[in-house]
Write a protein that holds these residues in place. Structure first.
Motif, PDB file in Angstrom:
ATOM      1  N   THR A  78     -14.481  -6.323  -1.453  1.00  0.00           N
ATOM      2  CA  THR A  78     -13.052  -6.170  -1.751  1.00  0.00           C
ATOM      3  C   THR A  78     -12.357  -7.503  -1.514  1.00  0.00           C
ATOM      4  O   THR A  78     -11.367  -7.587  -0.791  1.00  0.00           O
ATOM      5  CB  THR A  78     -12.417  -5.076  -0.863  1.00  0.00           C
ATOM      6  N   CYS A  79     -12.880  -8.556  -2.131  1.00  0.00           N
ATOM      7  CA  CYS A  79     -12.472  -9.920  -1.799  1.00  0.00           C
ATOM      8  C   CYS A  79     -10.965 -10.124  -1.955  1.00  0.00           C
ATOM      9  O   CYS A  79     -10.286 -10.573  -1.027  1.00  0.00           O
ATOM     10  CB  CYS A  79     -13.234 -10.920  -2.659  1.00  0.00           C
ATOM     11  N   GLU A  80     -10.404  -9.819  -3.110  1.00  0.00           N
ATOM     12  CA  GLU A  80      -8.998 -10.105  -3.359  1.00  0.00           C
ATOM     13  C   GLU A  80      -8.095  -9.224  -2.499  1.00  0.00           C
ATOM     14  O   GLU A  80      -7.076  -9.696  -1.979  1.00  0.00           O
ATOM     15  CB  GLU A  80      -8.670  -9.908  -4.841  1.00  0.00           C
ATOM     16  N   GLN A  81      -8.445  -7.962  -2.318  1.00  0.00           N
ATOM     17  CA  GLN A  81      -7.630  -7.090  -1.478  1.00  0.00           C
ATOM     18  C   GLN A  81      -7.675  -7.524  -0.018  1.00  0.00           C
ATOM     19  O   GLN A  81      -6.670  -7.460   0.693  1.00  0.00           O
ATOM     20  CB  GLN A  81      -8.111  -5.636  -1.618  1.00  0.00           C
ATOM     21  N   THR A  82      -8.851  -7.989   0.441  1.00  0.00           N
ATOM     22  CA  THR A  82      -8.959  -8.475   1.808  1.00  0.00           C
ATOM     23  C   THR A  82      -8.103  -9.717   2.013  1.00  0.00           C
ATOM     24  O   THR A  82      -7.436  -9.876   3.038  1.00  0.00           O
ATOM     25  CB  THR A  82     -10.427  -8.786   2.154  1.00  0.00           C
ATOM     26  N   ARG A  83      -8.083 -10.611   1.026  1.00  0.00           N
ATOM     27  CA  ARG A  83      -7.253 -11.806   1.105  1.00  0.00           C
ATOM     28  C   ARG A  83      -5.769 -11.413   1.208  1.00  0.00           C
ATOM     29  O   ARG A  83      -5.035 -11.946   2.043  1.00  0.00           O
ATOM     30  CB  ARG A  83      -7.466 -12.682  -0.124  1.00  0.00           C
ATOM     31  N   GLN A  84      -5.328 -10.481   0.380  1.00  0.00           N
ATOM     32  CA  GLN A  84      -3.943 -10.040   0.414  1.00  0.00           C
ATOM     33  C   GLN A  84      -3.608  -9.365   1.751  1.00  0.00           C
ATOM     34  O   GLN A  84      -2.506  -9.535   2.283  1.00  0.00           O
ATOM     35  CB  GLN A  84      -3.672  -9.078  -0.738  1.00  0.00           C
ATOM     36  N   LEU A 141      -7.913  -1.845  11.040  1.00  0.00           N
ATOM     37  CA  LEU A 141      -7.214  -2.200   9.806  1.00  0.00           C
ATOM     38  C   LEU A 141      -8.168  -2.168   8.619  1.00  0.00           C
ATOM     39  O   LEU A 141      -9.175  -2.864   8.605  1.00  0.00           O
ATOM     40  CB  LEU A 141      -6.609  -3.601   9.942  1.00  0.00           C
ATOM     41  N   ASN A 142      -7.834  -1.352   7.625  1.00  0.00           N
ATOM     42  CA  ASN A 142      -8.586  -1.335   6.375  1.00  0.00           C
ATOM     43  C   ASN A 142      -8.163  -2.504   5.488  1.00  0.00           C
ATOM     44  O   ASN A 142      -7.003  -2.908   5.478  1.00  0.00           O
ATOM     45  CB  ASN A 142      -8.354  -0.024   5.633  1.00  0.00           C
ATOM     46  N   SER A 143      -9.096  -2.967   4.697  1.00  0.00           N
ATOM     47  CA  SER A 143      -8.822  -4.150   3.888  1.00  0.00           C
ATOM     48  C   SER A 143      -7.901  -3.872   2.713  1.00  0.00           C
ATOM     49  O   SER A 143      -7.471  -4.807   2.031  1.00  0.00           O
ATOM     50  CB  SER A 143     -10.137  -4.743   3.374  1.00  0.00           C
ATOM     51  N   ASP A 144      -7.565  -2.610   2.454  1.00  0.00           N
ATOM     52  CA  ASP A 144      -6.667  -2.275   1.348  1.00  0.00           C
ATOM     53  C   ASP A 144      -5.234  -2.033   1.805  1.00  0.00           C
ATOM     54  O   ASP A 144      -4.427  -1.454   1.076  1.00  0.00           O
ATOM     55  CB  ASP A 144      -7.178  -1.056   0.578  1.00  0.00           C
TER      56      ASP A 144
END
Length: 435
Positions: free
Chosen positions: A15-21, A89-92
């Motif tokens: 979940t690369c992009e969601q984790t970054r956000q 904390l969930n990555s989403d």
């Protein structure tokens, strides 16, 4: 640098992009004087998540080669954490301004409270009903069978899901997607029971804390956006549902007497048989269902977790005729191209690779004249869907169904698809973290 006040435990799996956000929103909401660390565990991602995390400030990365599950990863992060407050904390999840400081302030003002969660919003800004209570026995049956249509079971399910409840004021409840906890109420080495790798581990934790006399609260003035659950959907519907049901069986073993376990298993088997008799879709084959009813959740997938775009075509596969279908795929997708039924009966289902991101399927055709007789077409399509689902059930990844052939409509609902794509504009789905 001294001991941080807060340790954020974050699990990453493709979940690369969601984790970054998520990390960007965490940094934006944290007060300047808040001393915090992020302990992140990457569960063998193949989408660049680990490399992205390694470059993030404040992140201490634990990089794993294989997917060992959410619970085990949280526990591993916890053993490396140093803070007196622990944020699961969930990555989403994406924080709104001030959300984290309000959660910390609430625990500071309420020493009798062990943990606090925020108010969840959907990505479109609407309220997200992401709260549940400890389930009654009737609610667990309604959750996984068609008995939810009966009034008593439906009401029990709605009470479990807290439908129609008021969340405009602080109230006592738990939610594991974003939960701030006092380290003092947790064990020394683990937070979650690892026999629940993906699902129901937060319910077990909430039950343990409740039995120990600790209160968990939700406060509506701490707000987050939650994309909810697309990391889990990368498991694929069969693996996902087997984990959900198998972990529910484990939870019931902890909370219910033996006679109720017998009744639960009987209800699930009866539900499966009735759906089969009436031609209704089932979420698990019999072998997977029996394993889940024993509490066996099965393995977690490693490797390729790209979405499947399953295309039922009017014409047989050819490179010249279908190159546009391949060009429409995104980097996060794989194609399963299904030929139309053959003119003559054939019994085998053959799936062969036609590239690094595409497979060609020739499904069984049990009866001739399917192009002319709708009833025969219906039978052939249903048999084909069953064979293709057995193949897909061995693969990870969400399933996106696209019908280029109107005659393929009988397969709808038979492949365990997560979404039906429009023919004219197939699109990639946004991915997000567990939730």
């Amino acid at each position: 640098m001294g001991t941080p006040h807060l340790s954020v435990l974050l699990v990453s799996w493709n979940t690369c992009e969601q984790t970054r956000q998520c990390l960007e929103s965490l940094a934006a909401t944290a007060e300047e004087d808040l001393d915090y660390e992020v302990v992140a565990v990457d569960n063998g991602s193949s989408d660049g998540s680990a490399e992205m995390l390694a470059d993030q400030p404040r992140v201490r990365l634990i990089r794993k080669q294989h997917n060992t599950g959410f619970a085990a990863a949280v526990n591993q992060a916890y053993r490396r954490a140093n803070g007196q407050l622990i944020l699961l904390l969930n990555s989403d999840v994406r924080f709104h301004p001030g959300a984290l400081s309000r959660m910390i302030d609430y625990l500071r003002e309420r020493p009798d409270v062990a943990g606090v969660s925020p108010l969840y919003l959907n990505p479109d800004g609407t309220f997200q009903q992401h709260y549940v209570q400890q389930p009654s026995f009737a609610a667990t049956i309604a959750l996984v069978t068609a008995l939810r249509r009966l009034p008593g079971f439906r009401q029990a399910l709605h009470r479990f899901q807290m439908r129609g409840e008021d969340f405009s004021k602080p109230r006592q409840l738990a939610s594991g997607s974003c939960m701030l906890l006092r380290r003092a109420v947790l064990g020394q080495q683990t937070i979650f029971d690892e026999t629940f790798p993906v699902y129901w581990n937060d319910a077990v934790l909430a039950r343990q804390l409740d039995q120990a006399g600790h209160e968990l609260w939700m406060i509506p003035d701490a707000v987050v956006t939650h994309s909810r659950g697309a990391s889990c959907r990368l498991l694929g519907p069969t693996i996902r549902y087997r984990h959900l049901l198998g972990s529910l069986v484990g939870y019931l073993r902890m909370t219910q007497p033996r006679r109720r376990m017998v009744a639960f298993r009987a209800a699930l088997l009866a539900d499966h048989v009735v759906k089969r008799l009436f031609g209704r879709p089932v979420q698990l084959g019999l072998a997977d269902l029996l394993a889940a009813l024993r509490g066996d959740v099965g393995p977690l997938p490693d490797g390729d977790t790209r979405d499947w775009v399953v295309v039922f075509s009017r014409d047989r596969w050819s490179v010249d005729g279908h190159s546009a279908v391949l060009r429409q795929l995104s980097a996060g997708q794989r194609l399963l191209f299904v030929d139309p039924p053959a003119q003559r009966p054939r019994w085998r289902c053959e799936v062969t690779p036609i590239g690094s991101a595409a497979w060609h399927a020739v499904a069984p055709t049990v009866l001739p004249l399917g192009n002319s007789l709708p009833a025969v077409n219906w039978i052939n399509r249903r048999v084909a869907a069953s064979a293709l689902r057995r193949w897909l059930d061995r693969q990870a990844g969400a399933r996106l169904l696209r019908l280029d052939d109107e005659r393929a409509r009988p397969v709808l609902g038979r492949l365990g698809e997560d979404e039906v794509l429009p023919v004219e504009a197939p699109r990639p789905l946004e991915r997000s973290g567990r939730g």
